[in-house]
Write an enzyme that holds these catalytic residues in place. Sequence first.
Site, PDB file in Angstrom:
ATOM      1  N   TRP A 103       0.831  -1.205   0.000  1.00  0.00           N
ATOM      2  CA  TRP A 103       0.000   0.000   0.000  1.00  0.00           C
ATOM      3  C   TRP A 103       0.862   1.250   0.000  1.00  0.00           C
ATOM      4  O   TRP A 103       0.560   2.215  -0.695  1.00  0.00           O
ATOM      5  CB  TRP A 103      -0.968  -0.010   1.178  1.00  0.00           C
ATOM      6  N   ASP A 173      -1.650   6.583   6.462  1.00  0.00           N
ATOM      7  CA  ASP A 173      -2.665   5.673   5.961  1.00  0.00           C
ATOM      8  C   ASP A 173      -2.946   4.677   7.088  1.00  0.00           C
ATOM      9  O   ASP A 173      -2.137   3.800   7.365  1.00  0.00           O
ATOM     10  CB  ASP A 173      -2.159   4.951   4.708  1.00  0.00           C
ATOM     11  N   LYS A 197     -12.268  -1.971   6.780  1.00  0.00           N
ATOM     12  CA  LYS A 197     -11.498  -2.911   7.595  1.00  0.00           C
ATOM     13  C   LYS A 197     -11.895  -2.838   9.064  1.00  0.00           C
ATOM     14  O   LYS A 197     -12.303  -3.831   9.628  1.00  0.00           O
ATOM     15  CB  LYS A 197     -10.012  -2.669   7.404  1.00  0.00           C
TER      16      LYS A 197
HETATM   17  C1  LIG Z   1      -7.028  -1.974   2.079  1.00  0.00           C
HETATM   18  C2  LIG Z   1      -5.993  -0.922   2.188  1.00  0.00           C
HETATM   19  C3  LIG Z   1      -5.902   0.128   1.246  1.00  0.00           C
HETATM   20  C4  LIG Z   1      -6.805   0.211   0.050  1.00  0.00           C
HETATM   21  O1  LIG Z   1      -8.072   0.543   0.441  1.00  0.00           O
HETATM   22  P1  LIG Z   1      -9.250   0.846  -0.592  1.00  0.00           P
HETATM   23  O2  LIG Z   1     -10.302   1.396   0.327  1.00  0.00           O
HETATM   24  O3  LIG Z   1      -9.611  -0.444  -1.227  1.00  0.00           O
HETATM   25  O4  LIG Z   1      -8.781   1.838  -1.574  1.00  0.00           O
HETATM   26  C5  LIG Z   1      -4.937   1.093   1.450  1.00  0.00           C
HETATM   27  N1  LIG Z   1      -4.107   1.039   2.493  1.00  0.00           N
HETATM   28  C6  LIG Z   1      -4.157   0.062   3.416  1.00  0.00           C
HETATM   29  C7  LIG Z   1      -3.206   0.045   4.565  1.00  0.00           C
HETATM   30  C8  LIG Z   1      -5.103  -0.952   3.286  1.00  0.00           C
HETATM   31  O5  LIG Z   1      -5.166  -1.942   4.198  1.00  0.00           O
END
Ligand SMILES: *Cc1c(COP(=O)(O)O)cnc(C)c1O
Length: 361
Positions: A103, A173, A197
Amino acid sequence: MSNRIYNFSAGPAVLPEEVLKEAQEHLYSFPGAGMSVMEMSHRSKAYDKIIKTAEKDIRTLLDIGDDYSVLFLQGGATFQFSMVPLNLMPPKNKADYIVTGSWSKKAVTEAKRVGAVNIAATSQETNFSRIPKQDELKLDPGASYVHFTSNNTIFGTQFKSEPEVGDVPLVCDASSDILHKKIDINKYGLVYAGSQKNMGPAGATLVIVKKSLLERSSDELHTYLNYKVHAEADSLYNTPPSFAIYIIGLVAKWLINKGGLDAMYALNLEKANLLYNYMDESDGYYTGTAAKEDRSLMNVTLRLPSEELEQKFISESAAKGFSGLKGHRSVGGLRASIYNAFPKKGVEDLVEFMKDFKSNN
Ligand SMILES: *Cc1c(COP(=O)(O)O)cnc(C)c1O
C-alpha cells in the site's frame, strides 16, 4: 447458511453483531423518519443528525480538537494516495515516504505524479517483514510532509509508535488499524482510512486533517479533489456514501459503549497475544512472518512447515467455519485478520483448531 461463521477476512471485514442487528432492525424504517436511511435525502434533518453524530462520536473516541476537520469522502484509501499529494505537496512539491508494504508503494506511485518523492526508508529487501527503525529514516526537513502506513495489512507489521518527524506534517494511511487504539491526533497533519477494515462497510473514507493544512489546497484543483471544499461543506459537497456513514456511526457508538479505545486496545492485545503466544510455543510448526517487535495486532501472518500443509489447513479450517485465512499471495501462508469486531472466542477457537491440526499432521 443462517448461522454466522468466523470471518478472518482482511477487508471488507467482520462488523460487530450488535451493529448488524441494529441496522437490520431499522433498515426498513428508521425511527421517526418512516423510511430507510438508504432512502433519505442527505440534506434532510434526520440524515443531518446521523452524519453529525457519527462525526461527533469519532471526535470523542480519538479526542479530536476543533483545529481538525473530520471528513467522510469516497474512493477508498486508494483515492487518498492521489488527494494527499495533490493538496499537500505544493508549493514545495517534495515529500518523504516510508515504504513498508504494497500500500505504501501504491501511495508513492501517485505522489510521484505530483512531485519529488524521497523514500525515507524501505523494508522491501526483507519482503516487508519489519518496520524501519527511527535511526534508519532519511528525512528531509524541507519536505511538505512525511507519509507512512501505520499497519501493513498484507505483511502483518505495524508501527508501535509514530515515526518522529520534527515539524514536518505527518500523514498516515491508517486503513487497517484506525480506532484499534487511542492515538494522539495532535502528532498528525492528516490521517486517512478506508472504512471497510475496522470501521464499517466499504464506500466511505475517513479523513482527519489539521485545518491549518487546508490552506495548501489550491483553488486550481478540481473541485471534488480539494479537501477545503469538503471541509467547508461538512462532507456534504455532493451526495456522501450515506448508508456507509450511518454504519460507521453505529460502530463508533458501539466502541464508546464498549468503554472506548483504551478498552478496545486492551482486548486487541489479548486477542493477538493468544495467537502469537501459541505460535511461539508451537516448536516452529507455526512461524510468524513478521519481525517479533513489529507484529501487527490486526493482521497475524504465519507459515506452516510446507505449502501442502498450509493448503490442508485452509480447507479443513474452512470446513469448520473459519473463513478467510488464506494469506495474501505476496506473503503466502495464512493470515488471520482480527479487527476490533472479531470476537475473542473466535481467536480461542482458532488456537484450539491449530493445536488439533498440529497433533494430527
Ligand atoms: C485496504 C488498504 C488500502 C486500500 O483501500 P481501498 O479502500 O480499497 O482503496 C490502502 N491502504 C491500506 C493500509 C489498506 O489496508
